[in-house]
Design a protein around this motif. Structure first.
Motif, PDB file in Angstrom:
ATOM      1  N   UNK A  78     -16.723  29.426  22.090  1.00  0.00           N
ATOM      2  CA  UNK A  78     -17.706  31.027  22.026  1.00  0.00           C
ATOM      3  C   UNK A  78     -18.000  32.438  22.527  1.00  0.00           C
ATOM      4  N   UNK A  79     -16.176  32.594  23.513  1.00  0.00           N
ATOM      5  CA  UNK A  79     -15.460  33.695  24.008  1.00  0.00           C
ATOM      6  C   UNK A  79     -14.980  34.130  22.962  1.00  0.00           C
ATOM      7  N   UNK A  80     -14.290  33.948  21.534  1.00  0.00           N
ATOM      8  CA  UNK A  80     -13.526  34.189  20.608  1.00  0.00           C
ATOM      9  C   UNK A  80     -14.233  35.279  19.578  1.00  0.00           C
ATOM     10  N   UNK A  81     -13.760  36.222  19.937  1.00  0.00           N
ATOM     11  CA  UNK A  81     -14.001  37.524  19.296  1.00  0.00           C
ATOM     12  C   UNK A  81     -14.619  37.544  18.202  1.00  0.00           C
ATOM     13  N   UNK A  82     -14.594  37.179  17.551  1.00  0.00           N
ATOM     14  CA  UNK A  82     -15.256  36.483  15.835  1.00  0.00           C
ATOM     15  C   UNK A  82     -16.345  35.640  16.326  1.00  0.00           C
ATOM     16  N   UNK A  83     -16.387  34.424  17.005  1.00  0.00           N
ATOM     17  CA  UNK A  83     -17.654  33.823  16.941  1.00  0.00           C
ATOM     18  C   UNK A  83     -18.900  35.165  18.004  1.00  0.00           C
ATOM     19  N   UNK A  84     -18.437  36.092  18.200  1.00  0.00           N
ATOM     20  CA  UNK A  84     -19.212  36.769  19.145  1.00  0.00           C
ATOM     21  C   UNK A  84     -20.352  37.773  18.328  1.00  0.00           C
ATOM     22  N   UNK A  85     -18.983  38.088  17.451  1.00  0.00           N
ATOM     23  CA  UNK A  85     -19.568  39.287  16.145  1.00  0.00           C
ATOM     24  C   UNK A  85     -20.447  38.295  15.064  1.00  0.00           C
ATOM     25  N   UNK A  86     -19.903  36.889  15.029  1.00  0.00           N
ATOM     26  CA  UNK A  86     -20.788  36.429  13.741  1.00  0.00           C
ATOM     27  C   UNK A  86     -22.082  36.186  14.270  1.00  0.00           C
ATOM     28  N   UNK A  87     -21.669  35.591  15.431  1.00  0.00           N
ATOM     29  CA  UNK A  87     -23.456  35.707  16.088  1.00  0.00           C
ATOM     30  C   UNK A  87     -24.694  36.570  16.249  1.00  0.00           C
ATOM     31  N   UNK A  88     -24.197  37.442  16.884  1.00  0.00           N
ATOM     32  CA  UNK A  88     -24.032  39.281  16.556  1.00  0.00           C
ATOM     33  C   UNK A  88     -24.938  39.121  14.820  1.00  0.00           C
ATOM     34  N   UNK A  89     -24.004  39.342  14.287  1.00  0.00           N
ATOM     35  CA  UNK A  89     -24.464  39.290  13.173  1.00  0.00           C
ATOM     36  C   UNK A  89     -25.299  38.641  12.252  1.00  0.00           C
ATOM     37  N   UNK A  90     -25.753  37.791  12.458  1.00  0.00           N
ATOM     38  CA  UNK A  90     -26.932  36.280  12.181  1.00  0.00           C
ATOM     39  C   UNK A  90     -27.607  36.707  13.205  1.00  0.00           C
ATOM     40  N   UNK A  91     -27.914  36.967  14.392  1.00  0.00           N
ATOM     41  CA  UNK A  91     -28.656  37.715  15.160  1.00  0.00           C
ATOM     42  C   UNK A  91     -29.649  37.949  14.142  1.00  0.00           C
ATOM     43  N   UNK A  92     -28.900  39.975  13.517  1.00  0.00           N
ATOM     44  CA  UNK A  92     -29.583  40.827  13.123  1.00  0.00           C
ATOM     45  C   UNK A  92     -30.312  40.601  11.568  1.00  0.00           C
ATOM     46  N   UNK A  93     -28.993  39.673  10.801  1.00  0.00           N
ATOM     47  CA  UNK A  93     -29.787  39.322   9.243  1.00  0.00           C
ATOM     48  C   UNK A  93     -31.228  38.476   9.856  1.00  0.00           C
ATOM     49  N   UNK A  94     -31.214  37.675  10.947  1.00  0.00           N
ATOM     50  CA  UNK A  94     -31.984  36.641  10.483  1.00  0.00           C
ATOM     51  C   UNK A  94     -33.609  36.996  10.792  1.00  0.00           C
ATOM     52  N   UNK A  95     -34.032  38.746  11.044  1.00  0.00           N
ATOM     53  CA  UNK A  95     -34.918  38.993  11.076  1.00  0.00           C
ATOM     54  C   UNK A  95     -35.153  39.931   9.751  1.00  0.00           C
ATOM     55  N   UNK A  96     -34.262  39.764   8.637  1.00  0.00           N
ATOM     56  CA  UNK A  96     -34.235  40.574   7.376  1.00  0.00           C
ATOM     57  C   UNK A  96     -34.659  39.825   6.707  1.00  0.00           C
ATOM     58  N   UNK A  97     -34.122  38.274   6.541  1.00  0.00           N
ATOM     59  CA  UNK A  97     -33.845  37.137   6.346  1.00  0.00           C
ATOM     60  C   UNK A  97     -35.495  36.022   5.934  1.00  0.00           C
TER      61      UNK A  97
END
Length: 717
Positions: A406-425
């Motif tokens: 969970x410290x990997x950059x791509x994982x942190x970026x992925x969680x941020x993108x998923x959190x944003x998408x969860x508000x709109x889908x």
């Protein structure tokens, strides 16, 4: 309108829901809900299944209030897995925590009333403060010695020792970090002083302070005991004296306790863990229900037989060691037959790594997922050869103990993108949504053909996709379904607990870090004397622990098991290594050596285990030695050296190369005085080398074989 009472499940329905699929012994565990219970559970016998179903059965039958039960285990990952299982069983409101997490929660709550003021900050790592403490005392230290000293201080604190009582209880602890016990005691006190100056506490302090508050404040103790009425403790063989004291204070004399463990998997004695609490449980609680789980559902009969044989091969090693060895549980395999374990001898470490990598590639080609393959070794320093060997043939790997998922950059970026998408889908399939979102970060359905960072990035994103599919399959049937927002919450919880999903790559891990895990195929490598058992396992008790460590490694395998060793360290080196004594009688064409408990064996109870004290007079002229350097070589500076100049030069050249590769000063590897002592003594074994001043366990492990090889090469020439 009168509210209708909640429907009450009849006994048949409840048993079908909770107890179906449990064997007779697991069912006994699950249905014994009161009084002290001790579960002796062998590897792969479904202990977590048994205790989580016990908790669920107790809650659903009304015996337990879920808010008043505390389940305790030893790692955040294990606690997160237990919470996930309990949630799937409909009792997600039960608390499952580590000892430290439970104690920290209580300390934060009770600190204002019990102590007052603001709670000190929590120290993540000891290294920086230990280094400062060493500087205050003008003690030389390097990265390796600081690591050893941190481990020693942790052992002292979980053993409930203070800097004042450390000296009397550390008689057999050797010289951590190259320091004698008096110096370690002084450093221990200086470290505590530095923490006080910085207003911070470490993880051991969390337990110590909470124990102190519970002992000294009856109101706090009464509040905690009112909150928690029932306790379940997993991996009970790993409890330290400090954790046991915490548990006793939580209980307050009550007996609503269920403990689960296996003395044959006690592999953390060096941290203060002891299986005595598990083994003495029936004596402490005479009315305790004792249940043994021995049906192994994890491994094939071939793997189980090897594991049983390894423990059965242990022979008497003296009264003290025998008293600490518990008769092992005899596992009974439940799976169909599988391949016979493979034993492979190689010419050197490089050849061994290449052979293992080639076998792994063949397994993957035949259908075994890379994520279901592990290479396990005794020390982390052995991993590099396998990293290179796997990379050279294009097989991806993950190094357990490296960068956290969970410290990997791509994982942190992925969680941020998923959190944003969860508000709109809403209302769309979660699996596809996750794929669509992560595609913007480089995820594709097919893995990239290249290796390196690109492949590692893809594997991280693929692990998130696979986790989403897994959770949809297990939870989508629940009322309301499983949404992207639910997935984001799950990721946040897992991030806190460091409960990483499966990454598609071969796992490289130390035997200690593999505890609690399992794979379809496991390779146990470096199984030669000096590595298994490790060279500084110089007492019968420590060799017994090495045997248990190998047992843990064997029982990680479900189907395929490979065991290998090499006869030399480097290509072209002298073939002076021998297979581990633990393999005697287990590998083909070998017999159990009667000398495994004889002269020179670490199992010999009469063998002296302490290093001889450095002489105080010159061995040449008898003059009193005045400096540390003179005492190291046992000779005063006025007397001529007795070593070969070529030998000393070879050792110095080797030291220079090692220091350059590690980017440290040369004296950090070995001081000149230690090199002189080595050159004059010309030790022929790791045991002889370990007897020289300046050669502690850490340096023996890191440099021992290389030094011996230099001495042998010099003798041959």
């Amino acid at each position: 309108m009168t509210e209708e009472p909640a429907p009450i499940l009849d006994e048949r329905t409840l048993e079908e829901r909770i107890l179906a699929g449990l064997d007779d012994e697991q069912r006994t565990v699950a249905t014994t809900l009161t009084g002290p219970v001790c579960v002796l559970a062998g590897a792969g016998t479904g202990k977590t299944r048994a205790i989580t179903h016990r908790i669920a059965y107790g809650v659903h039958s009304g015996v337990y209030n879920p808010q008043r039960l505390l389940a305790v285990t030893f790692t955040a990952r294990a606690a997160a897995q237990m919470r996930a299982r309990l949630r799937d069983l409909g009792v997600g409101n039960v608390q499952a925590r580590t000892f430290h997490a439970a104690a920290l929660r209580q300390l934060q709550f009770f600190w204002p009333q019990a102590v007052g003021g603001v709670i000190p900050g929590l120290l993540d790592h000891k290294a920086q403060l230990i280094a400062e403490a060493a500087r205050r005392l003008r003690l030389a230290s390097d990265r390796a010695s600081i690591r050893d000293l941190a481990a020693e201080i942790e052992w002292a604190k979980v053993s409930m020792l203070t800097p004042e009582t450390y000296l009397t209880h550390a008689q057999d602890r050797g010289e951590p970090g190259g320091l004698d016990r008096t110096a370690v005691g002084r450093l221990f006190q200086a470290y505590e002083d530095v923490k006080t100056d910085r207003n911070v506490i470490d993880f051991e302090d969390v337990l110590l302070i909470t124990v102190g508050i519970l002992q000294e404040d009856p109101r706090v103790a009464a509040t905690v005991r009112e909150q928690y009425r029932h306790f379940v403790v997993d991996e009970y063989q790993d409890v330290s004296p400090l954790q046991q004291r915490m548990l006793d204070l939580w209980l307050g004399g009550r007996e609503d306790l269920c403990v689960v463990g296996d003395a044959s998997q006690t592999i953390y004695s060096f941290t203060g863990a002891t299986s005595r609490h598990l083994l003495d449980f029936p004596a402490r609680y005479p009315k305790a229900q004792l249940v043994k789980l021995v049906k192994d559902y994890r491994s094939t009969p071939q793997v189980v037989q090897l594991a049983n044989s390894l423990l059965a091969a242990r022979r008497s090693a003296g009264l003290s060691a025998d008293a600490g060895w518990s008769p092992p549980l005899h596992l009974e395999a439940q799976r169909p037959a599988g391949p016979v374990p493979e034993f492979v001898e190689c010419s050197d470490d490089e050849a061994e790594a290449a052979a293992v990598a080639g076998r792994i590639k063949a397994l993957i080609a035949s259908g075994t997922p890379a994520s279901e393959v592990a290479v396990l070794f005794r020390t982390n320093g052995q991993s590099q050869a396998y990293e290179q060997a796997l990379a050279s043939i294009g097989v991806g790997y993950q190094l357990r103990g490296g960068e956290r998922f969970f410290a990997r950059k791509e994982v942190r970026d992925g969680i941020l993108q998923l959190r944003a998408a969860s508000r709109a889908t809403a209302g769309e399939p979660v699996g596809q949504l996750v794929r669509d979102v992560l595609a913007t970060l480089g995820y594709t359905d097919d893995p990239p053909q290249s290796g390196g960072a690109v492949r590692e990035r893809w594997e991280s994103l693929a692990a998130l996709v696979a986790l989403a599919d897994e959770l949809v399959a297990s939870r989508d049937s629940a009322e309301g379904g499983f949404s992207l927002a639910d997935f984001v919450v799950e990721l946040q919880e897992r991030s806190v607990a460091q409960h990483a999903p499966t990454v598609q790559g071969v796992t490289l891990a130390s035997l200690h870090s593999a505890k609690g895990l399992e794979w379809d195929a496991v390779f146990l490598v470096g199984l030669s004397e000096g590595l298994m058992p490790i060279s500084f396992a110089d007492t019968a008790e420590s060799v017994d622990e090495e045997r248990r460590l190998l047992y843990v490694g064997i029982t990680r395998a479900r189907e395929f098991l490979g065991l290998s060793w090499s006869t030399a360290r480097t290509p072209g080196g002298r073939a002076n290594r021998k297979p581990s004594r633990f393999l005697d009688g287990l590998r083909p064409n070998s017999t159990r050596s009667p000398g495994s408990t004889g002269k020179g064996s670490a199992l010999n109870p009469t063998r002296k285990t302490r290093k001889p004290a450095a002489p105080s007079t010159c061995r040449v002229c008898g003059k009193m030695l005045s400096s540390g350097a003179e005492r190291k070589v046992g000779r005063c500076s006025d007397c001529p050296p007795s070593y070969e100049e070529a030998t000393f030069d070879a050792l110095r050249q080797w030291r220079l190369q090692e220091s350059k590769e590690a980017d440290v000063p040369a004296f950090v590897v070995f001081t000149d005085a230690t090199l002189v002592a080595i050159a004059e003594a010309r030790p022929q074994s790791t045991a002889e080398l370990s007897g020289l001043p300046g050669v502690g366990p850490a340096k023996l492990e890191r440099y021992g074989e290389a030094v011996l090889e230099i001495l042998m090469t010099d003798s041959a020439s």
